[in-house]
Design an enzyme around this catalytic site. Structure first.
Site, PDB file in Angstrom:
ATOM      1  N   THR A  73      60.439   7.641 -12.573  1.00 31.49           N
ATOM      2  CA  THR A  73      60.319   8.931 -13.256  1.00 31.49           C
ATOM      3  C   THR A  73      59.510   8.766 -14.535  1.00 31.49           C
ATOM      4  OG1 THR A  73      62.417   9.645 -12.325  1.00 31.49           O
ATOM      5  CG2 THR A  73      61.651  10.819 -14.293  1.00 31.49           C
ATOM      6  N   ASN A 151      60.743  10.243   0.644  1.00 33.19           N
ATOM      7  CA  ASN A 151      62.142   9.823   0.563  1.00 33.19           C
ATOM      8  C   ASN A 151      63.055  10.602   1.501  1.00 33.19           C
ATOM      9  OD1 ASN A 151      61.107  11.626  -1.582  1.00 33.19           O
ATOM     10  ND2 ASN A 151      63.278  11.981  -1.992  1.00 33.19           N
ATOM     11  N   GLN A 179      59.297   4.296  -2.209  1.00 32.94           N
ATOM     12  CA  GLN A 179      60.057   4.073  -0.963  1.00 32.94           C
ATOM     13  C   GLN A 179      59.465   2.978  -0.088  1.00 32.94           C
ATOM     14  OE1 GLN A 179      63.001   5.222  -0.194  1.00 32.94           O
ATOM     15  NE2 GLN A 179      63.255   6.754  -1.797  1.00 32.94           N
ATOM     16  N   SER A 199      60.277   1.712  -8.423  1.00 34.95           N
ATOM     17  CA  SER A 199      61.585   1.789  -9.074  1.00 34.95           C
ATOM     18  C   SER A 199      62.457   0.675  -8.492  1.00 34.95           C
ATOM     19  CB  SER A 199      62.207   3.164  -8.813  1.00 34.95           C
ATOM     20  OG  SER A 199      63.367   3.317  -9.578  1.00 34.95           O
ATOM     21  N   ALA A 200      62.992  -0.193  -9.350  1.00 36.83           N
ATOM     22  CA  ALA A 200      63.655  -1.413  -8.875  1.00 36.83           C
ATOM     23  C   ALA A 200      64.856  -1.150  -7.976  1.00 36.83           C
ATOM     24  CB  ALA A 200      64.096  -2.251 -10.078  1.00 36.83           C
ATOM     25  N   HIS A 201      65.622  -0.088  -8.294  1.00 28.30           N
ATOM     26  CA  HIS A 201      66.876   0.084  -7.546  1.00 28.30           C
ATOM     27  C   HIS A 201      66.657   0.549  -6.109  1.00 28.30           C
ATOM     28  CE1 HIS A 201      67.441   4.611  -7.703  1.00 28.30           C
ATOM     29  NE2 HIS A 201      66.533   4.472  -8.635  1.00 28.30           N
ATOM     30  N   THR A 239      61.696  -2.470 -27.448  1.00 23.95           N
ATOM     31  CA  THR A 239      62.074  -3.797 -26.950  1.00 23.95           C
ATOM     32  C   THR A 239      62.384  -3.694 -25.466  1.00 23.95           C
ATOM     33  OG1 THR A 239      62.925  -4.397 -29.104  1.00 23.95           O
ATOM     34  CG2 THR A 239      63.708  -5.707 -27.237  1.00 23.95           C
ATOM     35  N   CYS A 326      70.584  15.122  -4.596  1.00 20.34           N
ATOM     36  CA  CYS A 326      71.070  16.261  -5.360  1.00 20.34           C
ATOM     37  C   CYS A 326      71.725  15.752  -6.626  1.00 20.34           C
ATOM     38  CB  CYS A 326      72.036  17.085  -4.522  1.00 20.34           C
ATOM     39  SG  CYS A 326      73.002  16.086  -3.395  1.00 20.34           S
TER      40      CYS A 326
HETATM   41  N1  PLP Z   1      59.798   8.906  -6.171  1.00 19.41           N
HETATM   42  C1  PLP Z   1      60.500   8.811  -5.035  1.00 19.41           C
HETATM   43  C2  PLP Z   1      59.790   8.904  -3.710  1.00 19.41           C
HETATM   44  C3  PLP Z   1      61.878   8.634  -5.073  1.00 19.41           C
HETATM   45  O1  PLP Z   1      62.575   8.538  -3.939  1.00 19.41           O
HETATM   46  C4  PLP Z   1      62.513   8.563  -6.344  1.00 19.41           C
HETATM   47  C5  PLP Z   1      63.994   8.440  -6.421  1.00 19.41           C
HETATM   48  O2  PLP Z   1      64.719   9.079  -5.678  1.00 19.41           O
HETATM   49  C6  PLP Z   1      61.734   8.650  -7.499  1.00 19.41           C
HETATM   50  C7  PLP Z   1      60.377   8.820  -7.373  1.00 19.41           C
HETATM   51  C8  PLP Z   1      62.348   8.564  -8.866  1.00 19.41           C
HETATM   52  O3  PLP Z   1      62.898   7.295  -9.074  1.00 19.41           O
HETATM   53  P1  PLP Z   1      63.846   6.998 -10.347  1.00 19.41           P
HETATM   54  O4  PLP Z   1      64.908   8.069 -10.333  1.00 19.41           O
HETATM   55  O5  PLP Z   1      64.406   5.664 -10.096  1.00 19.41           O
HETATM   56  O6  PLP Z   1      63.005   7.090 -11.564  1.00 19.41           O
END
Ligand code: PLP
Length: 384
Positions: A73, A151, A179, A199-201, A239, A326
């Site tokens: 984001t 996604n 993704q 995005s790492a997670h 930092t 959501c």
């Molecule tokens: N872009 C896509 C395709 C995503 O699936 C997501 C998270 O659902 C994001 C961007 C945003 O990622 P984050 O919330 O980790 O910043």
């Protein structure tokens, strides 16, 4: 003891990889500030630079072109709001028109702003390349954002073809590759993008950390999106989140090592979809015939609204999602399905099952058993 739950929502977030957990824990005990020049600071910097190299390697990029952020984001917001300069060897920092596809994540729409031009998609969720070409030709150079993979539906775009169109029209292309890792190869050069973000997670790393990777060492944010102490080569002050960054690096390394994961996911996904079709011949698998990620099935069944189904699955120990993530806990109609012109019953009933490298068949079996009970209730209700 109750059986473990089946977690089938890997597109929302993934379990922390053990290697990422170990790296986070080790970094928590790393005393120094990466900007300090003493030994403690240099040790912290070394951890960070190792992670930078690992993230770059994951996407075929160069470590010096990685800018760590708090997630995708922030990356999207930085690219659009701070602007980019030096892409494709040219300085296009000026006022690039924002342009995004109709199926982007909310983060990208918000970053590009309300005046962004919207590139349409077809009924399979594929970005309309001719429309993109015409839109670009009709005005000033644009900063275009498209997704590698969606996604919700898992649909994968032909990024190299879109990149050629953008570049032929003098624009720059950023790709939301969130993704991709863990599910498909991601190579920034093969994609032809000027920048991608991650995005790492979404691939076994911790939450709240991500990165922009530029394709070219001359490319950078035109100014710091977050001003501060000049960190990240002046592009992102503050930092650094060392535990998060170290965890992201370790996850990137683990994903690169797990080469056979997509093959296993394809087998599970295909078996799941064929069992789904046998259970509910009237089920619709969205974008079934489009190029898709190996791990995602978005489906709807007439007479089973998503809101009700989500609760039923949850009570049966199965974590799935409605089409759209959501944030407020409420199921919203999906803008992705709307852009594809999907039927109302599909929009109302879309359930996303997304798996990962650790998913086992018994979890999908549990999901199908829950669905079987829901179908039995539907039959009873329609007979009454
Ligand atoms: N872009 C896509 C395709 C995503 O699936 C997501 C998270 O659902 C994001 C961007 C945003 O990622 P984050 O919330 O980790 O910043």
């Amino acid at each position: 003891m109750a059986a473990a739950r089946a977690y089938l929502d890997w597109n929302a977030t993934t379990p922390l990889h053990p290697a990422a957990r170990a790296a986070v824990m080790a970094a928590l005990d790393c005393l120094g500030n990466p900007s300090s020049i003493h030994a403690e600071g240099r040790a912290a910097r070394a951890l960070m630079e190792q992670a930078r190299a690992d993230v770059a390697a994951l996407v075929g990029g160069e470590a010096e072109n990685v800018v760590f952020t708090s997630g995708a984001t922030e990356a999207a917001n930085a690219l659009f709001r701070a602007g980019v300069s030096g892409c494709c060897g040219k300085d296009i920092a000026g006022d690039l028109r924002p342009m995004v596809s109709a199926i982007e994540h909310a983060a990208v729409f918000a970053a590009a702003g309300p005046d962004a031009a919207i590139i349409p998609v077809d009924d399979r969720g594929i970005i309309d390349a001719d429309a993109l070409d015409a839109m670009l030709a009709a005005g000033a150079p644009a900063l275009v954002a498209v997704q590698l993979a969606n996604n919700e539906t898992g649909v994968v775009q032909d990024i190299p073809a879109l990149a050629r169109i953008v570049h032929d029209n003098g624009g720059a292309l950023v790709v939301d590759a969130v993704q991709g890792p863990g599910k498909m190869p991601v190579d920034i050069r093969a994609l032809g993008a000027d920048a991608i973000f991650l995005s790492a997670h979404k691939f076994g790393g911790p939450k709240g950390v991500g990165a922009i990777v530029f394709a070219d060492s001359r490319a950078r944010l035109a100014r710091a999106f977050i001003g501060g102490g000049g960190q990240e080569r002046g592009q992102r002050g503050g930092t650094e989140n060392l535990p998060g960054i170290a965890g992201m690096g370790a996850a990137a390394r683990a994903v690169r090592a797990a080469r056979e994961a997509p093959e296993k996911m394809i087998q599970l996904r295909d078996e799941f979809e064929s069992r789904l079709n046998r259970l509910a011949p009237d089920a619709r698998v969205v974008s079934e015939n489009a190029p898709r990620l190996p791990n995602t099935t978005l489906f709807a069944i007439p007479g089973i609204p998503a809101e009700k189904a989500l609760i039923a699955f949850d009570l049966d120990g199965v974590a799935v999602s409605s089409g759209s993530a959501c944030s407020s806990g409420k199921v919203r109609a999906s803008h992705v399905l709307a852009a594809m012109g999907e039927h109302d019953w599909v929009k109302a009933g879309a359930i996303r099952v997304s798996i990962g490298e650790a998913t086992e068949w018994n979890e999908l079996e549990r999901c199908l058993s829950s669905l079987e009970r829901q179908l039995a209730r539907r039959s009873k209700a329609s007979a009454a």
